[in-house]
Every structure is written in structure tokens, then in C-alpha cells.
Write a protein that holds these residues in place. Sequence first.
Motif, PDB file in Angstrom:
ATOM      1  N   GLY A   1     -11.990   8.252  -3.295  1.00 46.65           N
ATOM      2  CA  GLY A   1     -12.885   7.452  -4.136  1.00 46.65           C
ATOM      3  C   GLY A   1     -12.474   6.007  -4.291  1.00 46.65           C
ATOM      4  N   LEU A   2     -11.857   5.425  -3.253  1.00 47.39           N
ATOM      5  CA  LEU A   2     -11.482   4.012  -3.313  1.00 47.39           C
ATOM      6  C   LEU A   2     -12.725   3.185  -3.632  1.00 47.39           C
ATOM      7  N   PRO A   3     -12.710   2.381  -4.712  1.00 48.66           N
ATOM      8  CA  PRO A   3     -13.902   1.594  -5.094  1.00 48.66           C
ATOM      9  C   PRO A   3     -14.385   0.701  -3.948  1.00 48.66           C
ATOM     10  N   GLN A   4     -15.639   0.863  -3.569  1.00 44.25           N
ATOM     11  CA  GLN A   4     -16.175   0.141  -2.424  1.00 44.25           C
ATOM     12  C   GLN A   4     -16.180  -1.365  -2.645  1.00 44.25           C
ATOM     13  N   ASP A   5     -16.506  -1.798  -3.880  1.00 43.18           N
ATOM     14  CA  ASP A   5     -16.562  -3.231  -4.140  1.00 43.18           C
ATOM     15  C   ASP A   5     -15.180  -3.867  -4.039  1.00 43.18           C
TER      16      ASP A   5
ATOM     17  N   ALA B   1      -5.999 -12.414  -1.171  1.00 47.74           N
ATOM     18  CA  ALA B   1      -5.967 -11.172  -0.398  1.00 47.74           C
ATOM     19  C   ALA B   1      -4.804 -10.286  -0.846  1.00 47.74           C
ATOM     20  N   LYS B   2      -3.634 -10.895  -1.099  1.00 46.43           N
ATOM     21  CA  LYS B   2      -2.471 -10.124  -1.542  1.00 46.43           C
ATOM     22  C   LYS B   2      -2.726  -9.473  -2.898  1.00 46.43           C
ATOM     23  N   ASN B   3      -3.331 -10.227  -3.797  1.00 49.20           N
ATOM     24  CA  ASN B   3      -3.617  -9.676  -5.120  1.00 49.20           C
ATOM     25  C   ASN B   3      -4.560  -8.478  -5.031  1.00 49.20           C
ATOM     26  N   LEU B   4      -5.594  -8.624  -4.199  1.00 46.55           N
ATOM     27  CA  LEU B   4      -6.543  -7.517  -4.031  1.00 46.55           C
ATOM     28  C   LEU B   4      -5.888  -6.348  -3.308  1.00 46.55           C
ATOM     29  N   ALA B   5      -5.025  -6.650  -2.320  1.00 46.54           N
ATOM     30  CA  ALA B   5      -4.310  -5.589  -1.608  1.00 46.54           C
ATOM     31  C   ALA B   5      -3.414  -4.814  -2.560  1.00 46.54           C
ATOM     32  N   MET B   6      -2.805  -5.503  -3.511  1.00 51.06           N
ATOM     33  CA  MET B   6      -1.958  -4.838  -4.496  1.00 51.06           C
ATOM     34  C   MET B   6      -2.797  -3.945  -5.414  1.00 51.06           C
ATOM     35  N   GLU B   7      -3.998  -4.416  -5.758  1.00 54.49           N
ATOM     36  CA  GLU B   7      -4.894  -3.573  -6.563  1.00 54.49           C
ATOM     37  C   GLU B   7      -5.225  -2.284  -5.818  1.00 54.49           C
TER      38      GLU B   7
ATOM     39  N   SER C   1      -3.464  -0.965  -3.394  1.00 55.63           N
ATOM     40  CA  SER C   1      -2.227  -0.185  -3.264  1.00 55.63           C
ATOM     41  C   SER C   1      -1.926   0.600  -4.535  1.00 55.63           C
ATOM     42  N   GLU C   2      -2.116  -0.037  -5.674  1.00 53.95           N
ATOM     43  CA  GLU C   2      -1.888   0.653  -6.953  1.00 53.95           C
ATOM     44  C   GLU C   2      -2.880   1.792  -7.141  1.00 53.95           C
ATOM     45  N   TRP C   3      -4.135   1.554  -6.714  1.00 50.91           N
ATOM     46  CA  TRP C   3      -5.121   2.633  -6.799  1.00 50.91           C
ATOM     47  C   TRP C   3      -4.688   3.801  -5.909  1.00 50.91           C
ATOM     48  N   ARG C   4      -4.211   3.486  -4.690  1.00 48.28           N
ATOM     49  CA  ARG C   4      -3.785   4.541  -3.768  1.00 48.28           C
ATOM     50  C   ARG C   4      -2.589   5.311  -4.327  1.00 48.28           C
TER      51      ARG C   4
ATOM     52  N   GLY D   1      -5.596  -3.395   3.968  1.00 54.65           N
ATOM     53  CA  GLY D   1      -4.730  -3.663   2.823  1.00 54.65           C
ATOM     54  C   GLY D   1      -3.312  -3.937   3.263  1.00 54.65           C
ATOM     55  N   CYS D   2      -2.351  -3.405   2.504  1.00 53.92           N
ATOM     56  CA  CYS D   2      -0.944  -3.638   2.840  1.00 53.92           C
ATOM     57  C   CYS D   2      -0.157  -2.341   2.886  1.00 53.92           C
ATOM     58  N   ASP D   3      -0.863  -1.198   2.940  1.00 59.83           N
ATOM     59  CA  ASP D   3      -0.171   0.089   2.862  1.00 59.83           C
ATOM     60  C   ASP D   3      -0.086   0.800   4.201  1.00 59.83           C
ATOM     61  N   LYS D   4       1.037   1.465   4.386  1.00 59.39           N
ATOM     62  CA  LYS D   4       1.202   2.413   5.482  1.00 59.39           C
ATOM     63  C   LYS D   4       1.375   3.772   4.825  1.00 59.39           C
ATOM     64  N   VAL D   5       0.518   4.716   5.157  1.00 58.77           N
ATOM     65  CA  VAL D   5       0.500   6.019   4.491  1.00 58.77           C
ATOM     66  C   VAL D   5       0.769   7.117   5.510  1.00 58.77           C
ATOM     67  N   GLU D   6       1.598   8.074   5.109  1.00 57.61           N
ATOM     68  CA  GLU D   6       1.877   9.229   5.973  1.00 57.61           C
ATOM     69  C   GLU D   6       2.029  10.470   5.107  1.00 57.61           C
ATOM     70  N   PHE D   7       1.421  11.590   5.557  1.00 54.19           N
ATOM     71  CA  PHE D   7       1.539  12.847   4.841  1.00 54.19           C
ATOM     72  C   PHE D   7       2.826  13.556   5.269  1.00 54.19           C
TER      73      PHE D   7
END
Length: 561
Positions: free
Chosen positions: A151-155, A359-365, A367-370, A408-414
Motif C-alpha cells: 500500500g505504498l501511497p501513490q502520490d 528527492a532525498k527527503n521524499l526517498a526517506m519518507e 523508506s520509513e514507510w517501507r 527510492g533509496c532502498d535495497k530490499v531482500e527477503f
Amino acid sequence: MLTQLYIENVAVIEKVSVDFHSGFNVLTGETGAGKSILIDSINAILGERTSRDLVRTGAKSAFISAVFTNLGKNVLAKLEELGYILDEDNSVMLQREIFADGRTACRINGRPATVSTLKEIGPLLVNIHGQHESYGLLSPENHLSYLDSMGLPQDLMERYSAAFSEAKKVRRELEALNMDEAQKARQIDLLTYQIKELEEANLREGEEEELESQRTMFRNSEKIASSIKQAKDYLDGGEESEGAVSAVSTAADCVRNAEQYMPELHALAERLQSIAYDLEDCREELRSYDDRLEYDPTELDAIEARLDTIYRLGLKYGGSVSEMLKFLEKSKSELSKIQMSDELAAKLRSQYKEAVTQAKNLAMEISEWREKAAKDFCCRVKKELEFLNMPHVAFEVKQERGALNSKGCDKVEFLISTNAGEPAKPISKIASGGELSRIMLAVKTVLAGRDEVGTLIFDEVDSGVSGGAAQKIGLKLREVSESRQVICVTHLAQIAALANSQYLIAKNVKDGKTYTQVTELDDEGRRQELARIIGGTKITPLTLQNAAEMLKMARDSAKPT
């Protein structure tokens, strides 16, 4: 949901119509009977790439039609956006014909459509999970999209994408300015020379056409003068003949004389007199051309020289005066940028810094959501895996922040551990084929309520599992089917018995040709098919009894307590 699928001349299927129901639907049959062809046909109707090899041998084309009902708001909005009008029951029919020569034709509710349009609508109607997608879990590059599906916010993502694109754009402009001093000097010299040459030429729009017109007139002045003289002679007349001006004027007088005896001739007399005046004007205008045809031969030489200059400049800077003037303006702009490069670079550096910060500020938002979503995601997936006979599983989301990218700025791995006390490691190093199927089903189950897709299709999600795990997979699929339609291709009796509806896919040979048929089974048919799955080619009373017991247990487990 998918209520009807019609297939004609697809591979070994000559003609098949399948009516699907809500709830849990299963497709069973011998290996190679054609179950994958049904999935390929559904993929085709959803706009996926296909091949003309899909067309049945000897047929001119393959045809697939699918009817969907109970459409969600997203599908209705997309169809309206694309200009398709739905029936009163809000159903939609998708059709696709694939010709043997590779052409394809698509329709939506009878109106022409493109494959790309089907591909836009398809993901809103059906979500297909095949065996290959389980192996997609082995690639960490795919894990981020699963997490964002929570559910990552689209906006938020749209604002980040805009800021990231702006930063890239400004950086490209900044890099274009970064040239050494020697290169800069060479570019300034070249642009200065080009600008000077074009400015000294003093070009103007339409000049070339005017010069060519004058040259044509001067070159043909004798012919023009002769023709004008003849025209004047016809208008003025000569010693032996009366000219047109005099003749028409005389005719007007004659009609005017008759007018006193016949008044209705008045209008004609006026017209003839008007024509006579017009002819006089034409005669005077022709005389004015005499002066224009007189020219100095040096004028023609000057015109030729000017046209030659325009031609030579055109070879270097463009084929027409208009293009050369555009080149001049572009060169001036480039020269100005280079000369003002230090100031412009400072301005661009400021813009770049601002865009990157945003862009960094939004990427951090994001990332925090993730980070928050990952905790919920892990908890839910672990709960589903415990139900699917993986009680000691540990499921984690490894999240690392790095450089900005399009997502964004995240690398994700399960990460996963299937044995108690063992540290969680990448899925690719731990999970077996059967575990991969269950992990993917768990992920799909967690994400199932995040969209309005009405139909989930699982193609052999039971691969690599058996026994109690298979039973749990069947129960989970039936649970998911309570909120949306589920269609599952399976080889396991434990799963097939739990379905609300079962379809047998069988292949037979007639007159040297292979035909595949799809039959919805009644209770007895289901008992026979489950017995075949359990016992193979030899069906005994005991296998039939086991099949009947499995169906009874499935029905009993579905009854409310």
C-alpha cells in the motif's frame, strides 16, 4: 470475476467453452492434456505476448474470448477512461484473434482495441501466479515491488519520481557545461564564425522565393512583353479592326438605344457598360507592366549572385532560409551559454542541490514507510507460512539504504530460516521448490486484499509439496476464494477435493488429430477424477472410497460451525 472462457483453434484445442463460477475452481487432468494451454489463452486475452505458433495446425486463426462480471471500481474507471461503454450489468467481454501470419485483432465489448489496451486492463481483472513466479522470489530485485504492494501511497511515489527526474535532468544540463578551457575556446571560435557569416548574409524569410520569382520574370521578359503587347492590341484595336474596349462600349450604346422601346434591356445595357469600364481598367493596368519589364542586366547578375550565396549557406546551415535563421538563433543561444557558463553552472548547481535534497527527503519518507510496512508484512507472511506447515519459519525483510534510484533509496531482500535456531538467510540459499511455492502463496495471500483484482489464477502452486502441506495449501486457496474468485491448476487430490467447482481437461485422438476437451465434473465425475489422481491408471473400489471420503471431509470443513 471470469465467468466464461471460449477458446477456438488454440494448439490442440479445436473448440472449448468453459463457464467458471465464483469461489474455488480447480483444473485437473493428465500431464500434457492441455492445462497450460488454458493458462496461455488467458494470458493472451490479457494482452500478453503470444506467438502465431499458438494457432492450431491447419487453421487460419486462433480465437479467444473471455467475459468478466462484478467488476471493481478500478476496472470500471479504466474502461471509462479508454472510452469503452459497458452493458447495464457492468460486464466486459475481451476478444483476441491471432492469425497464422502473425497478425492479431482485439475487441472490447465488440469495439476494436489494441493489444496494449488489453494489457492495460488485464492486470486489473486477473492476477496469474505461475511456477516461474515462485522462482522470481530467488531474485532480490523483485522483493521491493512485493513490499510496496502493501500500500505504498501513490502520490508519495509520484512526487518522488518527479523530484528524481528533475535532479537527473539538471545534472545532464550541468554535465553538458563541463568542458575544458581549450574545448570551450574552440567551440566559441566556431560559433562566432558561424554567427558572423549568417548575420553578414542578412537573410530574411521569403527572400529566396522573391528572388527566384524576379529571376524568372527577367529571364522571360521578351516573351512577357510580346504577350502583353498582343493583349493590348486586342483591347485597343487597329486601323483595320475595332478593339475589344471600343466594341463592347459600342454594344452597350446599341442596347441602350433599344432600351427606350424595350425597358427590360436596361439591366443588360448596364452590364455591358460595366464590362467596357473593366476592359478599360485592364488596358491601363497592362500598360503599367511596360515599366516593370525594363531592367538593367546587372540586376539579373545581382539576383543570381544572391541566390548563389543563399545556396552555399544552405549547404552548411540548412536547406532553406527559415532553417538557417533557426540555426543562427540556436548558435547565438549556445554561444551565450558557453560565455555565461560559469554563471549558468552556478545556477544549475544550486538547482541540482535543491532537487537532490527534495528527492532525498521524499526517498526517506518512502523508506520509513517501507520500514513500518516490512514489520507488518513479515508478521502476516510468517502467520500464513505457519498455517502452510512451516511452523518454525523465520521470515525477515532486510532493508538497506543506498544511492537514489528510480524507486527510492532502498535495497530490499527477503530472508528466511526454515529451521528453529538457524539464522535467516537469502531465500535463494535456503528454500526448496516446495517451500518456494508456499512462500509465494503466503505472499499472495497477504497482498490479496490490497487490490480489487477479482480473479486469482494459480498454475501448479502445489509444485514440490505433498501430504499435509498440500492440504494446507488447498485450505488457504479456499480461504482466499471467499473474497475473490480463485482458479487453480493442480495435480494433487488434497487440493482438488477442497474446490467448489472442478474441471477435467482431457486429451483424445480422433482421425489422426489430437483434441482437448474441458468438462465441468458433477459429484460422481469428481469422485472418479480424484480416484484417478490418487491411484493412477488403476482405479479400485478403495481409491473410489478414499476419493468420496476426501470430498465429504472437504464439504464438512466448509460448513459453518
